[in-house]
Motif scaffolding. Structure first.
Motif, PDB file in Angstrom:
ATOM      1  N   ILE A  84       0.830  -1.199   0.000  1.00 11.93           N
ATOM      2  CA  ILE A  84       0.000   0.000   0.000  1.00 11.93           C
ATOM      3  C   ILE A  84       0.869   1.255   0.000  1.00 11.93           C
ATOM      4  O   ILE A  84       1.778   1.393   0.829  1.00 11.93           O
ATOM      5  CB  ILE A  84      -0.912   0.005   1.250  1.00 11.93           C
ATOM      6  N   TYR A  85       0.591   2.144  -0.937  1.00 12.49           N
ATOM      7  CA  TYR A  85       1.281   3.432  -0.973  1.00 12.49           C
ATOM      8  C   TYR A  85       0.357   4.486  -0.382  1.00 12.49           C
ATOM      9  O   TYR A  85      -0.803   4.603  -0.791  1.00 12.49           O
ATOM     10  CB  TYR A  85       1.627   3.792  -2.422  1.00 12.49           C
ATOM     11  N   MET A  86       0.859   5.220   0.613  1.00 10.60           N
ATOM     12  CA  MET A  86       0.091   6.305   1.205  1.00 10.60           C
ATOM     13  C   MET A  86       0.162   7.485   0.227  1.00 10.60           C
ATOM     14  O   MET A  86       1.250   7.924  -0.123  1.00 10.60           O
ATOM     15  CB  MET A  86       0.690   6.724   2.557  1.00 10.60           C
ATOM     16  N   SER A  87      -1.012   7.971  -0.200  1.00 11.55           N
ATOM     17  CA  SER A  87      -0.988   9.006  -1.228  1.00 11.55           C
ATOM     18  C   SER A  87      -2.269   9.834  -1.217  1.00 11.55           C
ATOM     19  O   SER A  87      -3.358   9.274  -1.104  1.00 11.55           O
ATOM     20  CB  SER A  87      -0.830   8.335  -2.603  1.00 11.55           C
ATOM     21  N   CYS A 111       5.646   4.863   2.705  1.00 11.69           N
ATOM     22  CA  CYS A 111       5.455   6.288   2.977  1.00 11.69           C
ATOM     23  C   CYS A 111       6.277   7.105   1.996  1.00 11.69           C
ATOM     24  O   CYS A 111       7.500   6.933   1.920  1.00 11.69           O
ATOM     25  CB  CYS A 111       5.935   6.630   4.383  1.00 11.69           C
ATOM     26  N   GLY A 112       5.634   8.001   1.279  1.00 10.72           N
ATOM     27  CA  GLY A 112       6.364   8.910   0.412  1.00 10.72           C
ATOM     28  C   GLY A 112       6.811  10.144   1.186  1.00 10.72           C
ATOM     29  O   GLY A 112       6.409  10.359   2.341  1.00 10.72           O
ATOM     30  N   HIS A 113       7.683  10.922   0.570  1.00  8.83           N
ATOM     31  CA  HIS A 113       8.097  12.212   1.118  1.00  8.83           C
ATOM     32  C   HIS A 113       8.410  13.114  -0.071  1.00  8.83           C
ATOM     33  O   HIS A 113       8.444  12.645  -1.199  1.00  8.83           O
ATOM     34  CB  HIS A 113       9.316  12.044   2.030  1.00  8.83           C
ATOM     35  N   ASP A 134      -8.524  14.716   2.089  1.00 15.71           N
ATOM     36  CA  ASP A 134      -8.194  15.639   1.004  1.00 15.71           C
ATOM     37  C   ASP A 134      -7.359  16.821   1.481  1.00 15.71           C
ATOM     38  O   ASP A 134      -7.850  17.954   1.568  1.00 15.71           O
ATOM     39  CB  ASP A 134      -9.479  16.141   0.334  1.00 15.71           C
ATOM     40  N   TYR A 135      -6.129  16.540   1.853  1.00 15.35           N
ATOM     41  CA  TYR A 135      -5.161  17.562   2.226  1.00 15.35           C
ATOM     42  C   TYR A 135      -3.802  16.924   2.008  1.00 15.35           C
ATOM     43  O   TYR A 135      -3.709  15.696   1.956  1.00 15.35           O
ATOM     44  CB  TYR A 135      -5.323  17.996   3.690  1.00 15.35           C
ATOM     45  N   VAL A 136      -2.775  17.733   1.888  1.00 14.57           N
ATOM     46  CA  VAL A 136      -1.451  17.174   1.604  1.00 14.57           C
ATOM     47  C   VAL A 136      -0.563  17.272   2.845  1.00 14.57           C
ATOM     48  O   VAL A 136      -0.378  18.340   3.416  1.00 14.57           O
ATOM     49  CB  VAL A 136      -0.788  17.888   0.409  1.00 14.57           C
TER      50      VAL A 136
HETATM   51  N1  SAH Z   1       3.007  15.715  -4.838  1.00 12.45           N
HETATM   52  C1  SAH Z   1       2.075  14.870  -4.228  1.00 12.45           C
HETATM   53  C2  SAH Z   1       2.084  15.052  -2.701  1.00 12.45           C
HETATM   54  C3  SAH Z   1       3.340  14.632  -2.049  1.00 12.45           C
HETATM   55  S1  SAH Z   1       3.217  14.764  -0.320  1.00 12.45           S
HETATM   56  C4  SAH Z   1       0.677  15.191  -4.718  1.00 12.45           C
HETATM   57  O1  SAH Z   1       0.406  16.362  -4.973  1.00 12.45           O
HETATM   58  O2  SAH Z   1      -0.153  14.273  -4.796  1.00 12.45           O
HETATM   59  C5  SAH Z   1       4.465  13.662   0.194  1.00 12.45           C
HETATM   60  C6  SAH Z   1       4.006  12.293   0.640  1.00 12.45           C
HETATM   61  O3  SAH Z   1       3.133  12.431   1.745  1.00 12.45           O
HETATM   62  C7  SAH Z   1       3.223  11.490  -0.371  1.00 12.45           C
HETATM   63  O4  SAH Z   1       4.100  10.775  -1.197  1.00 12.45           O
HETATM   64  C8  SAH Z   1       2.383  10.579   0.491  1.00 12.45           C
HETATM   65  O5  SAH Z   1       3.099   9.394   0.831  1.00 12.45           O
HETATM   66  C9  SAH Z   1       2.173  11.398   1.748  1.00 12.45           C
HETATM   67  N2  SAH Z   1       0.844  12.025   1.848  1.00 12.45           N
HETATM   68  C10 SAH Z   1       0.568  13.336   1.727  1.00 12.45           C
HETATM   69  N3  SAH Z   1      -0.740  13.593   1.896  1.00 12.45           N
HETATM   70  C11 SAH Z   1      -1.333  12.406   2.157  1.00 12.45           C
HETATM   71  C12 SAH Z   1      -2.684  12.006   2.406  1.00 12.45           C
HETATM   72  N4  SAH Z   1      -3.687  12.888   2.431  1.00 12.45           N
HETATM   73  N5  SAH Z   1      -2.928  10.698   2.630  1.00 12.45           N
HETATM   74  C13 SAH Z   1      -1.920   9.795   2.589  1.00 12.45           C
HETATM   75  N6  SAH Z   1      -0.622  10.110   2.349  1.00 12.45           N
HETATM   76  C14 SAH Z   1      -0.328  11.398   2.129  1.00 12.45           C
END
Ligand code: SAH
Length: 225
Positions: A84-87, A111-113, A134-136
């Motif tokens: 599973i990729y968190m995204s 987990c991405g960064h 729905d937030y980053v």
């Molecule tokens: N550029 C990407 C965001 C990267 S944020 C975009 O716009 O879609 C960096 C990392 O944080 C992502 O790779 C993901 O693993 C994690 N992340 C950020 N927001 C998330 C969310 N709402 N749910 C799950 N993972 C999240």
């Protein structure tokens, strides 16, 4: 159950996974949570794990090779039900998904960064992508902590009173009824009489009504599902 978490910042899990209910679940052996530092799988002499995006633009991208080498190693050791990729663009996480994941033997949470991982990891390794809203976030670590917590607390034997997790909000598509404890009267604020009545069927009925009323008022969408 075993949960492997792949991250550049293992220390971020110290708090969330080392206290309270999750801590006890690990101690009891109900779940094994293994943290992997992606940087340990870099072949670069400076332990580099990210690079500039092809095509230009702001931000760094996590490179394929360290992640691929780590996942290949893990897959060689045991089969995984999901990678599973968190995204933020993944499926929105909810209780149903937590319940579903809790039935698995082995899962990986990646987990991405920065700007996230090279798309080819998502295309060739990842079997599911999950967003917690729905937030980053700056990284997937907080999201993976949320998913781990929600999954572990529904594993059998984790919460002392077996029925407790099942009476929480969202199980049955209903919000939980209000809860009270002693004292029965605090500064004149009284607990609903029915809860003190000792009549279990009245209490059950009241709780059901309250759950329905709350759901209708606060989350009518749940009743339509
Ligand atoms: N550029 C990407 C965001 C990267 S944020 C975009 O716009 O879609 C960096 C990392 O944080 C992502 O790779 C993901 O693993 C994690 N992340 C950020 N927001 C998330 C969310 N709402 N749910 C799950 N993972 C999240």
């Amino acid at each position: 159950m075993r949960i492997d978490i792949l991250t550049l910042f293992p220390a971020m899990f110290q708090g969330p996974l080392s206290e309270s209910i999750i801590k006890r679940a690990v101690e009891k052996g109900v779940v094994e949570i293994v943290l992997h530092d992606i940087r340990d799988y870099s072949t670069d002499k400076h332990r580099r794990v990210d690079d500039y995006p092809f095509g230009g633009g702001a931000g760094m991208v996590m490179q394929i090779d360290p992640i691929a080498r780590l996942i290949d190693k893990l897959k060689g050791e045991r089969p995984y039900n999901e990678i599973i990729y968190m995204s933020p663009d993944g499926l929105r996480f909810n209780q149903k998904e937590a319940n579903r994941l809790s039935l698995y033997q082995n899962i990986i949470l990646l987990c991405g960064h920065y700007k996230g991982v090279d798309q080819r990891i998502r295309d060739h390794y990842v079997t599911r992508e999950i967003s917690i809203g729905d937030y980053v976030l700056s990284g997937g670590e907080l999201a993976a902590s949320v998913v781990t917590d929600a999954v572990v607390r529904v594993l059998p034997g984790v919460i002392g009173d077996e029925t407790s997790a099942l009476t929480d909000s969202f199980q049955d598509n209903l919000l939980a009824p209000p809860v009270y404890t002693r004292p029965a009267n605090y500064k004149g604020w009284e607990v609903p009489q029915v809860l003190l009545s000792g009549n279990q069927s009245d209490i059950d009925q009241w709780r059901e009504e309250q759950a329905l009323e709350r759901t209708r008022r606060l989350r009518p969408d749940l009743l339509e599902e």
